[in-house]
Design a protein around this motif. Structure first.
Motif, mmCIF file in Angstrom:
data_model
loop_
_atom_site.group_PDB
_atom_site.id
_atom_site.type_symbol
_atom_site.label_atom_id
_atom_site.label_comp_id
_atom_site.label_asym_id
_atom_site.label_seq_id
_atom_site.Cartn_x
_atom_site.Cartn_y
_atom_site.Cartn_z
ATOM 1 N N GLY A 91 0.813 -1.209 0.000
ATOM 2 C CA GLY A 91 0.000 0.000 0.000
ATOM 3 C C GLY A 91 0.845 1.257 0.000
ATOM 4 N N THR A 92 0.268 2.329 0.530
ATOM 5 C CA THR A 92 0.942 3.622 0.545
ATOM 6 C C THR A 92 1.322 4.013 1.964
ATOM 7 O OG1 THR A 92 -1.124 4.865 0.785
ATOM 8 C CG2 THR A 92 -0.389 4.363 -1.469
ATOM 9 N N PRO A 98 3.203 3.265 10.101
ATOM 10 C CA PRO A 98 4.371 4.144 10.015
ATOM 11 C C PRO A 98 5.662 3.339 10.065
ATOM 12 C CG PRO A 98 3.435 4.215 12.217
ATOM 13 C CD PRO A 98 2.480 3.411 11.385
ATOM 14 N N CYS A 99 6.710 3.898 9.504
ATOM 15 C CA CYS A 99 8.025 3.273 9.581
ATOM 16 C C CYS A 99 8.549 3.384 11.011
ATOM 17 C CB CYS A 99 8.994 3.960 8.624
ATOM 18 S SG CYS A 99 8.748 3.537 6.885
ATOM 19 N N ILE A 109 7.501 1.850 -3.598
ATOM 20 C CA ILE A 109 7.581 0.839 -4.654
ATOM 21 C C ILE A 109 6.294 0.822 -5.464
ATOM 22 C CG2 ILE A 109 7.935 -1.611 -5.126
ATOM 23 C CD1 ILE A 109 9.375 -1.706 -2.359
ATOM 24 N N SER A 110 6.417 1.073 -6.746
ATOM 25 C CA SER A 110 5.257 1.072 -7.627
ATOM 26 C C SER A 110 4.858 -0.356 -7.996
ATOM 27 C CB SER A 110 5.554 1.855 -8.909
ATOM 28 O OG SER A 110 5.839 3.202 -8.626
ATOM 29 N N GLY A 122 6.676 -12.781 -10.623
ATOM 30 C CA GLY A 122 7.099 -11.525 -11.229
ATOM 31 C C GLY A 122 6.314 -10.315 -10.783
ATOM 32 N N ALA A 123 5.122 -10.518 -10.204
ATOM 33 C CA ALA A 123 4.292 -9.387 -9.805
ATOM 34 C C ALA A 123 4.781 -8.808 -8.481
ATOM 35 C CB ALA A 123 2.835 -9.822 -9.678
ATOM 36 N N VAL A 124 4.783 -7.480 -8.412
ATOM 37 C CA VAL A 124 5.157 -6.777 -7.184
ATOM 38 C C VAL A 124 4.049 -5.783 -6.860
ATOM 39 C CG1 VAL A 124 6.760 -5.171 -6.117
ATOM 40 C CG2 VAL A 124 7.642 -7.012 -7.543
ATOM 41 N N PRO A 125 3.397 -5.914 -5.701
ATOM 42 C CA PRO A 125 2.332 -4.969 -5.346
ATOM 43 C C PRO A 125 2.916 -3.628 -4.930
ATOM 44 C CG PRO A 125 2.729 -6.464 -3.527
ATOM 45 C CD PRO A 125 3.594 -6.945 -4.671
ATOM 46 N N GLN A 126 2.083 -2.601 -4.984
ATOM 47 C CA GLN A 126 2.509 -1.290 -4.501
ATOM 48 C C GLN A 126 2.834 -1.387 -3.019
ATOM 49 O OE1 GLN A 126 -0.544 1.707 -4.407
ATOM 50 N NE2 GLN A 126 0.912 3.379 -4.553
#
Length: 213
Positions: A91-92, A98-99, A109-110, A122-126
């Motif tokens: 997610g965002t 929080p970090c 990461i897009s 091969g797929a990478v989630p946001q």
């Protein structure tokens, strides 16, 4: 087979970041209060992944290199390794956890979904990776002058019009510190009388009590 991964990076160690702060600046007892505004500023680059070292791109405890135009996942034993992932979330940043407090910078990461994926990985989630430099300096440390979060021990200076920006407490930054966050509390009423600036920290104790330095 190598695949390219698009990653947007917000890097606190490459540029001076405007700290996301909000508060009231008091000129003295009974003085007028000035509402703080949220500040923002970051550098964005487009890294790519040219090799794989695990099932998840930049998983916890994996490492990345630094570059002027790209970030690459590398083994932590590599001479190119510069920062380690201390937390990884999908997610965002605004919608996720929080970090950790002493994170030095964040990699955004897009999402990537290759048209053809033979092995299914091969797929990478946001998502986003919270990074900690392997060696000093650590801008995310208290008073370090950077990092994605403002924490107790950090210093800021005024930009005017209710805006402030984080800077190193030891005076090595481009600007000299004017206020230091001494305490984190749940509400402004819990700050000591010496408080001159309220800083938005987030978390369970979202108010930072800052005094002049």
């Amino acid at each position: 087979m190598r695949e390219r991964w698009s990653v947007r990076v917000v890097c606190a160690v490459l540029t001076a970041l405007t700290v996301l702060l909000a508060g009231c600046q008091r000129s003295g007892a009974g003085g007028a209060e000035e509402d703080g505004r949220l500040g923002g500023g970051a550098s964005t680059v487009a890294p790519d992944r040219t090799s794989g070292f695990g099932a998840v791109f930049l998983a916890v405890d994996e490492c990345s290199s630094f570059g002027t135009t790209s970030f690459t996942e590398v083994p932590c034993t590599s001479e190119r390794a510069a920062a380690r992932v201390v937390a990884r979330h999908d997610g965002t940043v605004t919608g996720g956890p929080p970090c950790p407090a002493t994170t030095d910078f964040v990699l955004h990461i897009s999402e990537q979904r290759p048209a053809s994926d033979e092995d299914g990985d091969g797929a990478v989630p946001q998502g986003y990776a919270c990074m900690r430099n392997l060696e000093p300096p650590h801008p995310g440390d208290p008073g370090g002058g950077g990092g994605p979060r403002t924490i107790v021990g950090d210093c800021v200076y005024s930009l005017g019009d209710g805006q402030v920006r984080e800077t190193a407490c030891d005076g090595t930054g481009q600007k000299q510190p004017q206020y230091k966050v001494e305490k984190a509390v749940s509400g402004r009423a819990e700050c000591p009388l010496s408080t001159a600036l309220y800083v938005q920290l987030g978390g369970e104790r979202p108010v930072g009590c800052a005094r002049p330095v």
